[in-house]
Design a protein around this motif. Structure first.
Motif, short mmCIF file in Angstrom:
data_model
loop_
_atom_site.label_atom_id
_atom_site.label_comp_id
_atom_site.label_asym_id
_atom_site.label_seq_id
_atom_site.Cartn_x
_atom_site.Cartn_y
_atom_site.Cartn_z
N TRP A 1 112.85 8.34 69.45
CA TRP A 1 114.30 8.42 69.34
C TRP A 1 114.84 7.11 68.77
CZ3 TRP A 1 117.26 12.57 71.64
CH2 TRP A 1 116.48 13.52 72.32
N TYR A 2 116.07 7.17 68.23
CA TYR A 2 116.73 5.94 67.82
C TYR A 2 118.21 5.99 68.17
CZ TYR A 2 118.51 8.39 63.63
OH TYR A 2 119.14 9.26 62.78
N ALA B 1 112.89 3.97 70.30
CA ALA B 1 112.20 4.05 71.59
C ALA B 1 111.48 5.38 71.76
CB ALA B 1 113.20 3.86 72.73
N SER B 2 110.49 5.38 72.65
CA SER B 2 109.79 6.62 72.98
C SER B 2 110.74 7.66 73.55
CB SER B 2 108.69 6.35 74.00
OG SER B 2 107.71 5.50 73.48
N GLU B 3 111.74 7.19 74.30
CA GLU B 3 112.73 8.10 74.86
C GLU B 3 114.00 7.31 75.16
OE1 GLU B 3 111.82 8.83 79.40
OE2 GLU B 3 109.98 9.10 78.25
N ARG C 1 124.72 9.47 71.40
CA ARG C 1 124.39 9.06 70.03
C ARG C 1 122.89 8.94 69.79
NH1 ARG C 1 127.48 3.61 69.47
NH2 ARG C 1 126.61 3.46 71.58
N TRP C 2 122.09 8.99 70.86
CA TRP C 2 120.63 8.97 70.66
C TRP C 2 120.23 10.15 69.78
CZ3 TRP C 2 117.15 5.30 71.79
CH2 TRP C 2 117.45 4.36 72.78
N THR C 3 119.36 9.90 68.80
CA THR C 3 118.90 10.93 67.87
C THR C 3 117.39 11.01 67.91
OG1 THR C 3 120.79 10.50 66.41
CG2 THR C 3 118.92 11.68 65.47
N GLU C 4 116.85 12.23 68.06
CA GLU C 4 115.40 12.38 68.09
C GLU C 4 114.85 12.41 66.66
OE1 GLU C 4 111.92 14.84 70.43
OE2 GLU C 4 113.94 15.69 70.34
N VAL C 5 113.73 11.74 66.47
CA VAL C 5 113.06 11.70 65.18
C VAL C 5 112.13 12.91 65.08
CG1 VAL C 5 111.50 10.38 63.69
CG2 VAL C 5 113.17 9.19 65.15
#
Length: 250
Positions: free
Chosen positions: A203-204, A214-216, A223-227
């Motif tokens: 995630w970023y 980060a891993s999570e 606003r966290w977005t999963e890659v």
């Protein structure tokens, strides 16, 4: 399996990112939320950071769980940095390497961490070991899959590869040699971050002049977005670029 986090941006106390958030790296050591293998990460931890004006990072590592190190809790309260990489370790196989096996690994201006595992280690990567000079193999910090993957990445960086290419080519090479490998790699030089999502969550979070990878997520900020899986990420403060990764040839 492990959890890790990298940050670039305005100077911040280490503990503000690694210890204080509701779901900080410290909590992820005993209660990860998105980890697909293993239940705790208590086989060591480490943090590397950059002091202003010094391109070579400092490190603090331990052999026990992050939550049990009160000395780091004190350091985390007062040490500030504009770039850091922290990790908590869940050992894939038993070993006696201790602190040397705890990320972040470091060389020159770089800090590196690996979240994942390589099936069949070490036998599955014997052919790749033959591609490295003997001096680089002898310089391995630990006899672990993560330390060896770091040696492959560092060899490419020192040959002049850009960080994203060094990570991407290493991931494809290792995945071809060890199908099913989980290879979320995290790399920083104190100014930028490069990472791969390959088999595990990544995630970023971006804000004004700052980026966390980060891993999570360490909190519930929307606003966290999963890659997406099979992606290489490159980031600078406030900016993130995602590029798909190709699968290795059959």
């Amino acid at each position: 399996m492990c959890r890790h986090l990298a940050y670039v941006g305005p100077p911040v106390a280490l503990g503000e990112l690694l210890l204080r958030p509701a779901h900080s790296l410290e909590r992820q050591a005993w209660q990860p939320r998105t980890q697909s293998s293993g239940v705790v990460n208590a086989d060591g931890f480490g943090v590397g950071w950059y002091a202003q004006g010094d391109p070579v990072p400092a490190r603090y590592r331990g052999t026990g769980p992050l939550w049990g190190d009160l000395s780091f809790a004190d350091l985390g309260r007062v040490v500030r940095s504009g770039a850091l990489l922290g990790a908590v370790r869940g050992a894939t196989v038993p070993g006696a390497d201790g602190e040397a096996a705890a990320a972040p690994f470091a060389a020159d201006r770089w800090l590196f961490s690996h979240n994942g595992a390589v099936p069949g280690w070490p036998g599955s990567l014997t052919a790749l070991a033959a591609t490295l000079p003997a001096a680089e193999l002898l310089a391995l910090e630990a006899r672990t899959d993560s330390a060896f993957v770091w040696a492959l990445v560092l060899h490419r960086l020192r040959a002049g590869d850009a960080p994203d290419r060094a990570l991407a080519d290493t991931v494809r090479e290792v995945a071809e040699a060890a199908p099913g490998a989980r290879l979320n790699l995290l790399l920083t030089d104190g100014a930028t971050i490069a990472a791969t999502a390959w088999g595990n969550s990544l995630w970023y979070l971006t804000g004004p002049g700052r980026t966390v990878v980060a891993s999570e997520p360490y909190d519930d900020d929307p606003r966290w977005t999963e890659v997406p899986d099979r992606t290489v990420l490159t980031a600078s403060p406030g900016e993130v670029v995602l590029t798909p990764l190709k699968e290795p040839s059959p």
